[in-house]
Design a protein around this motif. Structure first.
Motif, mmCIF file in Angstrom:
data_model
loop_
_atom_site.group_PDB
_atom_site.id
_atom_site.type_symbol
_atom_site.label_atom_id
_atom_site.label_comp_id
_atom_site.label_asym_id
_atom_site.label_seq_id
_atom_site.Cartn_x
_atom_site.Cartn_y
_atom_site.Cartn_z
ATOM 1 N N ASP A 1 -4.494 -1.297 3.729
ATOM 2 C CA ASP A 1 -3.206 -1.855 3.309
ATOM 3 C C ASP A 1 -3.344 -2.399 1.894
ATOM 4 O O ASP A 1 -2.558 -2.073 1.004
ATOM 5 C CB ASP A 1 -2.774 -2.960 4.273
ATOM 6 N N GLY A 2 -4.332 -3.249 1.701
ATOM 7 C CA GLY A 2 -4.726 -3.670 0.368
ATOM 8 C C GLY A 2 -3.891 -4.740 -0.300
ATOM 9 O O GLY A 2 -4.215 -5.175 -1.396
ATOM 10 N N HIS A 3 -2.830 -5.194 0.346
ATOM 11 C CA HIS A 3 -1.935 -6.144 -0.310
ATOM 12 C C HIS A 3 -1.561 -7.319 0.599
ATOM 13 O O HIS A 3 -0.634 -8.072 0.292
ATOM 14 C CB HIS A 3 -0.666 -5.426 -0.788
ATOM 15 N N GLY A 4 -2.263 -7.462 1.719
ATOM 16 C CA GLY A 4 -1.994 -8.568 2.621
ATOM 17 C C GLY A 4 -0.585 -8.544 3.180
ATOM 18 O O GLY A 4 -0.008 -9.589 3.461
ATOM 19 N N ALA A 5 -0.045 -7.347 3.372
ATOM 20 C CA ALA A 5 1.361 -7.229 3.765
ATOM 21 C C ALA A 5 1.568 -6.928 5.242
ATOM 22 O O ALA A 5 2.581 -7.321 5.818
ATOM 23 C CB ALA A 5 2.034 -6.130 2.935
ATOM 24 N N ALA A 6 0.629 -6.205 5.886
ATOM 25 C CA ALA A 6 0.886 -5.722 7.241
ATOM 26 C C ALA A 6 -0.404 -5.677 8.067
ATOM 27 O O ALA A 6 -1.372 -5.026 7.677
ATOM 28 C CB ALA A 6 1.509 -4.326 7.194
ATOM 29 N N VAL A 7 -0.389 -6.339 9.206
ATOM 30 C CA VAL A 7 -1.523 -6.296 10.131
ATOM 31 C C VAL A 7 -1.517 -4.949 10.853
ATOM 32 O O VAL A 7 -0.451 -4.433 11.222
ATOM 33 C CB VAL A 7 -1.437 -7.445 11.153
ATOM 34 N N GLY A 8 -2.693 -4.385 11.056
ATOM 35 C CA GLY A 8 -2.761 -3.109 11.780
ATOM 36 C C GLY A 8 -4.182 -2.653 12.016
ATOM 37 O O GLY A 8 -5.147 -3.221 11.484
ATOM 38 N N GLY A 9 -4.322 -1.625 12.825
ATOM 39 C CA GLY A 9 -5.622 -1.025 13.115
ATOM 40 C C GLY A 9 -5.484 0.468 13.279
ATOM 41 O O GLY A 9 -4.375 1.008 13.370
ATOM 42 N N ALA A 10 -6.625 1.158 13.307
ATOM 43 C CA ALA A 10 -6.624 2.612 13.486
ATOM 44 C C ALA A 10 -7.878 3.042 14.223
ATOM 45 O O ALA A 10 -8.933 2.411 14.119
ATOM 46 C CB ALA A 10 -6.538 3.322 12.139
ATOM 47 N N ILE A 11 -7.748 4.145 14.971
ATOM 48 C CA ILE A 11 -8.872 4.790 15.647
ATOM 49 C C ILE A 11 -8.856 6.263 15.266
ATOM 50 O O ILE A 11 -7.803 6.903 15.276
ATOM 51 C CB ILE A 11 -8.767 4.670 17.180
ATOM 52 N N VAL A 12 -10.033 6.789 14.921
ATOM 53 C CA VAL A 12 -10.172 8.207 14.595
ATOM 54 C C VAL A 12 -11.261 8.808 15.467
ATOM 55 O O VAL A 12 -12.354 8.252 15.584
ATOM 56 C CB VAL A 12 -10.525 8.416 13.108
ATOM 57 N N ALA B 1 3.427 0.583 9.441
ATOM 58 C CA ALA B 1 2.796 1.873 9.152
ATOM 59 C C ALA B 1 3.244 2.399 7.796
ATOM 60 O O ALA B 1 2.445 2.967 7.031
ATOM 61 C CB ALA B 1 3.119 2.880 10.253
ATOM 62 N N TYR B 2 4.504 2.221 7.484
ATOM 63 C CA TYR B 2 5.031 2.635 6.175
ATOM 64 C C TYR B 2 4.335 1.878 5.045
ATOM 65 O O TYR B 2 3.912 2.466 4.045
ATOM 66 C CB TYR B 2 6.540 2.400 6.135
ATOM 67 N N LEU B 3 4.199 0.552 5.204
ATOM 68 C CA LEU B 3 3.520 -0.249 4.192
ATOM 69 C C LEU B 3 2.052 0.151 4.075
ATOM 70 O O LEU B 3 1.493 0.198 2.972
ATOM 71 C CB LEU B 3 3.640 -1.736 4.536
ATOM 72 N N LEU B 4 1.445 0.445 5.220
ATOM 73 C CA LEU B 4 0.050 0.899 5.220
ATOM 74 C C LEU B 4 -0.099 2.176 4.404
ATOM 75 O O LEU B 4 -1.036 2.326 3.610
ATOM 76 C CB LEU B 4 -0.421 1.118 6.659
ATOM 77 N N LEU C 1 -5.652 3.836 -2.411
ATOM 78 C CA LEU C 1 -6.928 3.334 -1.906
ATOM 79 C C LEU C 1 -8.106 3.784 -2.763
ATOM 80 O O LEU C 1 -9.000 2.994 -3.074
ATOM 81 C CB LEU C 1 -7.122 3.796 -0.456
ATOM 82 N N HIS C 2 -8.107 5.055 -3.154
ATOM 83 C CA HIS C 2 -9.234 5.590 -3.917
ATOM 84 C C HIS C 2 -9.354 4.944 -5.295
ATOM 85 O O HIS C 2 -10.455 4.816 -5.835
ATOM 86 C CB HIS C 2 -9.085 7.108 -4.064
ATOM 87 N N VAL C 3 -8.234 4.539 -5.850
ATOM 88 C CA VAL C 3 -8.246 3.877 -7.155
ATOM 89 C C VAL C 3 -8.692 2.420 -6.990
ATOM 90 O O VAL C 3 -9.511 1.905 -7.773
ATOM 91 C CB VAL C 3 -6.854 3.932 -7.811
ATOM 92 N N ARG C 4 -8.163 1.751 -5.981
ATOM 93 C CA ARG C 4 -8.453 0.339 -5.784
ATOM 94 C C ARG C 4 -9.911 0.091 -5.391
ATOM 95 O O ARG C 4 -10.533 -0.877 -5.860
ATOM 96 C CB ARG C 4 -7.517 -0.256 -4.731
ATOM 97 N N MET C 5 -10.478 0.930 -4.520
ATOM 98 C CA MET C 5 -11.843 0.690 -4.062
ATOM 99 C C MET C 5 -12.840 0.707 -5.211
ATOM 100 O O MET C 5 -13.815 -0.046 -5.223
ATOM 101 C CB MET C 5 -12.235 1.712 -2.991
ATOM 102 N N GLU C 6 -12.604 1.557 -6.187
ATOM 103 C CA GLU C 6 -13.492 1.602 -7.350
ATOM 104 C C GLU C 6 -13.497 0.261 -8.082
ATOM 105 O O GLU C 6 -14.555 -0.240 -8.491
ATOM 106 C CB GLU C 6 -13.045 2.727 -8.287
ATOM 107 N N ARG C 7 -12.335 -0.356 -8.233
ATOM 108 C CA ARG C 7 -12.248 -1.649 -8.909
ATOM 109 C C ARG C 7 -12.833 -2.774 -8.034
ATOM 110 O O ARG C 7 -13.506 -3.679 -8.543
ATOM 111 C CB ARG C 7 -10.797 -1.971 -9.282
#
Length: 428
Positions: free
Chosen positions: A210-221, A281-284, A291-297
């Motif tokens: 999510d990266g912005h503290g906007a939405a609680v959530g989880g995922a399973i793959v 989910a939309y916010l996520l 994500l790929h840009v933010r993780m580098e920073r």
């Protein structure tokens, strides 16, 4: 999208609009879905056809985003949950029942440790915790006849230990069991546990995804690679008939690539209802697109802060896998060559008093219980989450009174260093 690089998948995977359809993933903010006949809906309840009838089980918005995360991790199927805690519970409970046993790394998030050791114990599910640094012999000794899953975190929160995924995967597979890895901190941008032998991957999407503290959530793959039927006696929930769905055997009907997630959705989500809202989910998904840009920073800032803190006389030690003298440096380089995350833990020499003085002086870094979003935040467990414990109890728990966890955001690293420098200067 399987042939594309992960940067492209962050932006494009999971949803492909047709001619004249919305370019952005649509928010299907509806609890129910209309059908022309009872027969048509009945086929959904019998799992004879795919579709939607009630958002507690599935929703199109959620499925688009889950498909993106599955693509990022290199898995065959995915699902969203209401939180990362729900994702870990579902992943484990989908395989376990009363009388089962779990082998888990002892270095995991405290909430997950409590989930497994206390709450699931009340359900009759036992656990043996092993050190992430255990030998292969010690790890193998933890398995029992009733063990049904192995669990660990790629980078543990907040200890920042690095899991030797291959070691744990080989041990799990030697006993005919799947390895479940919580990959929240590095995200699939920096580590894909399935490529190292993991079978199921979980996330607290609340964090970097999510990266912005906007939405609680989880995922399973699900990797789609574990052969449930080859070990059918261990997994009756997947390999014998489910009478609540007219005698369907998930592993037979949906195969290796679909059985785990289908059962988790059709059975656990049906009964427990820990669904992620379509809006979340939309916010996520908006977060995933960068994500790929933010993780580098995040990694760049984490590395800079760790190196700065390592040189400060007020600091007793720094824990960050990107430091060459960190005990997990070699493992981190193996599994996460681009870096792990932006979270750094360090201990101040003055203990609780020094930590309180330091935290009071912070101007840019906020004091929060959260981690892993765009804004830098700090936490001293001794004065917050573990405030009820004495200094002696904290030390016994491996959480020194002077320990501070900082989650480096996306600000300029020079500003972050300046903020920490002036706060350190306030320690007498």
């Amino acid at each position: 999208m399987s042939d594309y690089k992960i940067n492209t998948k962050c932006v494009q995977a999971g949803y492909t609009p047709g001619n004249g359809e919305p370019r952005q993933i649509p928010i299907i903010q509806s609890t129910t879905f209309k059908y022309a006949t009872s027969e048509a809906m009945g086929k959904l309840f019998d799992l004879e056809e795919a579709g939607y009838f009630y958002t507690r089980l599935q929703n199109p918005t959620n499925d688009y985003v889950a498909a993106k995360i599955a693509s990022l991790e290199g898995g065959s199927a995915g699902m969203l949950t209401s939180s990362g805690q729900a994702a870990n519970f579902f992943a484990l409970f989908n395989l376990c029942e009363s009388g089962s046993h779990i082998v888990a790394s002892s270095s995991i998030y405290g909430g997950t440790f409590n989930l497994i050791s206390v709450t699931m114990a009340k359900m009759g599910i036992d656990v043996t915790f092993v050190s992430p640094d255990c030998t292969e012999e010690e790890l193998n000794a933890a398995f029992q006849e009733n063990t049904r899953a192995v669990f660990g975190e790629t980078i543990a929160n907040p200890a920042l230990t690095v899991l030797d995924i291959e070691k744990f995967a080989k041990a799990a597979h030697r006993h005919g069991l799947p390895l479940i890895v919580d990959n929240t901190f590095p995200t699939p941008v920096n580590c894909r546990p399935i490529e190292w032998g993991a079978d199921i991957v979980t996330h607290s999407t609340t964090k970097y995804m999510d990266g912005h503290g906007a939405a609680v959530g989880g995922a399973i793959v699900d990797s789609g690679k574990f052969d449930w039927m080859a070990h059918a006696e261990k997994f009756p929930g997947l390999c014998t008939k489910d009478e609540s769905y007219h005698g369907i055997t998930y592993a037979e009907k949906f195969g290796m690539e679909g059985a785990f997630i289908t059962k988790c959705t059709a059975q656990l989500m049906r009964d427990l209802g820990c669904i992620q809202s379509p809006m979340n989910a939309y916010l996520l998904n908006l977060g995933l697109e960068s994500l790929h840009v933010r993780m580098e920073r995040h990694v760049e800032n984490g590395q800079a802060i760790a190196e700065f803190l390592e040189q400060q006389p007020q600091v007793a030690f720094v824990s960050y896998p990107g430091l060459p003298n960190d005990r997990y440096y070699k493992l981190a380089k193996k599994y996460m060559p681009k870096g792990g995350c932006g979270v750094v833990s360090f201990e101040l020499k003055g203990g609780r008093t020094a930590a309180e003085a330091f935290m009071k002086q912070l101007r840019l870094a906020a004091i929060e219980t959260h981690v892993a979003d765009a804004r830098t935040c700090c936490l001293n467990p001794a004065t917050s989450t573990h405030r009820q414990m004495t200094d002696e109890q904290l030390l016994a728990a491996g959480i020194p009174a002077g320990l501070v966890r900082i989650s480096c955001g996306l600000e300029d690293k020079e500003d972050l260093i300046a903020d920490l420098s002036q706060a350190l200067a306030a320690i007498k």
